[in-house]
Write a protein that holds these residues in place. Sequence first.
Motif, short mmCIF file in Angstrom:
data_model
loop_
_atom_site.label_atom_id
_atom_site.label_comp_id
_atom_site.label_asym_id
_atom_site.label_seq_id
_atom_site.Cartn_x
_atom_site.Cartn_y
_atom_site.Cartn_z
N GLU A 1 0.87 -1.20 -0.13
CA GLU A 1 0.06 0.04 0.12
C GLU A 1 0.96 1.35 -0.04
N ARG B 1 -6.18 -0.57 -8.03
CA ARG B 1 -7.28 0.20 -7.44
C ARG B 1 -7.87 -0.02 -6.11
N ASN B 2 -7.80 -1.36 -5.78
CA ASN B 2 -7.82 -2.10 -4.50
C ASN B 2 -7.23 -1.52 -3.39
N SER C 1 -8.22 1.97 -2.80
CA SER C 1 -9.16 2.03 -1.80
C SER C 1 -9.05 1.81 -0.41
N ASN C 2 -8.01 0.80 -0.23
CA ASN C 2 -7.81 0.51 1.11
C ASN C 2 -7.23 1.72 1.63
N MET D 1 -7.44 4.88 0.87
CA MET D 1 -8.53 6.14 1.24
C MET D 1 -9.59 5.68 2.34
N GLN D 2 -9.61 4.40 2.47
CA GLN D 2 -10.71 3.96 3.59
C GLN D 2 -10.02 4.09 4.90
#
Length: 57
Positions: free
Chosen positions: A16, A44-45, A48-49, A51-52
């Motif tokens: 990440e 993209r995963n 997303s991780n 950003m969350q």
Amino acid sequence: MKGIDHKSKFLLTHREREVFELLVQDKTTRDIAGQLFISEKTVRNHISNVMQFEINP
């Protein structure tokens, strides 16, 4: 950091962090995928991780 698990120092996984570092360099998901030898969906995963993610006190 006596008594603290070494892994707890890192809020993001190694991958990440790699993706995030490339993202802030204005790399596209395609560029990142090619550079890290992973699929664009995986990139993209990871995005997303990241950003969350939220920091809990």
